[in-house]
Design an enzyme around this catalytic site. Sequence first.
Site, PDB file in Angstrom:
ATOM      1  N   CYS A 171       5.125 -13.430  -6.537  1.00 51.58           N
ATOM      2  CA  CYS A 171       6.261 -12.557  -7.144  1.00 51.58           C
ATOM      3  C   CYS A 171       5.739 -11.750  -8.299  1.00 51.58           C
ATOM      4  CB  CYS A 171       7.599 -13.104  -6.872  1.00 51.58           C
ATOM      5  SG  CYS A 171       8.735 -12.061  -7.513  1.00 51.58           S
ATOM      6  N   LEU A 172       5.867 -10.619  -8.312  1.00 52.80           N
ATOM      7  CA  LEU A 172       5.638 -10.055  -9.814  1.00 52.80           C
ATOM      8  C   LEU A 172       6.693 -10.720 -11.030  1.00 52.80           C
ATOM      9  CD1 LEU A 172       4.943  -6.295  -8.971  1.00 52.80           C
ATOM     10  CD2 LEU A 172       3.289  -8.162  -9.394  1.00 52.80           C
ATOM     11  N   HIS A 183      15.316 -10.011  -2.754  1.00 50.32           N
ATOM     12  CA  HIS A 183      15.564  -9.481  -4.012  1.00 50.32           C
ATOM     13  C   HIS A 183      16.799  -8.952  -4.128  1.00 50.32           C
ATOM     14  CE1 HIS A 183      11.966 -10.791  -6.610  1.00 50.32           C
ATOM     15  NE2 HIS A 183      11.306 -10.249  -5.733  1.00 50.32           N
ATOM     16  N   GLY A 226       5.059  -5.162  -3.262  1.00 48.91           N
ATOM     17  CA  GLY A 226       6.386  -4.723  -3.088  1.00 48.91           C
ATOM     18  C   GLY A 226       7.160  -4.855  -4.625  1.00 48.91           C
ATOM     19  N   HIS A 260      10.714 -10.239   1.655  1.00 53.20           N
ATOM     20  CA  HIS A 260      10.810 -10.520   0.410  1.00 53.20           C
ATOM     21  C   HIS A 260      11.334  -9.722  -0.415  1.00 53.20           C
ATOM     22  CE1 HIS A 260       8.442 -12.513  -3.184  1.00 53.20           C
ATOM     23  NE2 HIS A 260       9.036 -11.335  -3.663  1.00 53.20           N
ATOM     24  N   GLU A 261      11.242  -8.424  -0.440  1.00 57.96           N
ATOM     25  CA  GLU A 261      12.152  -7.254  -0.954  1.00 57.96           C
ATOM     26  C   GLU A 261      13.720  -7.175  -0.853  1.00 57.96           C
ATOM     27  OE1 GLU A 261      10.534  -6.433  -3.747  1.00 57.96           O
ATOM     28  OE2 GLU A 261       8.852  -7.123  -2.764  1.00 57.96           O
ATOM     29  N   GLN A 276      14.198  -5.936 -10.143  1.00 58.46           N
ATOM     30  CA  GLN A 276      12.867  -6.537 -10.933  1.00 58.46           C
ATOM     31  C   GLN A 276      12.405  -5.582 -12.128  1.00 58.46           C
ATOM     32  OE1 GLN A 276      10.491  -7.036  -7.072  1.00 58.46           O
ATOM     33  NE2 GLN A 276       9.769  -8.677  -8.462  1.00 58.46           N
TER      34      GLN A 276
HETATM   35 ZN   LIG Z   1       9.269 -10.659  -5.730  1.00 52.78          ZN
END
Ligand SMILES: [Zn+2]
Length: 177
Positions: free
Chosen positions: A88-89, A134, A46, A130-131, A51
């Site tokens: 998480c990226l 963000h 995701g 999760h997204e 991000q």
């Molecule tokens: Zn994340």
Amino acid sequence: MAVHDLHLLGSPVLRRQSAEVTAVDAEVRRFIDDLFETMDLAKGVGLAANQVGVATRIAVVGVENERLAMVNPVIVSAEGKDRAEEGCLSIPDAYGEVERADRIVLEATDRDGKPYRLEAAGLLARAIQHEVDHLDGILFIDHLGPLKRQLLVARWKKEHKGEGVIKTIRPEHARPE
Ligand SMILES: [Zn+2]
């Protein structure tokens, strides 16, 4: 299409409340394609717009066979509880157990500007939550207990000292060993 640089923990845009998208135009569609390409290259499940430094309510999810573009996503109902490890990226190499709803109903607009409603469970439901977090400036570490969060952040900052808050993703074969 283009791959964007990732913003990492410490970049203020990750803590911003992202703005609603007023219309899904060609620019938004191109940006969604970029998000998918960036997510795939970074091997994520995701990716949210902030991000990559853009504080608008756009995110993508790629779990199993499901590829979801979400514009202005809203979780309209949530049921059950499930704990699982998340990463998480934007906080590479850090993982923690997060409790989320097990089943959710999502309402969002797709890449063509069409509203949709989706029932999701398990990993897909987790990735969507999760997204959406963000887009509200929330990171998975915020769901950990205070002590766990402190330890994780302290260790992460130590391990990534001097690397800055912007990361350029490169294809694996081009990465120096
Ligand atoms: Zn994340």
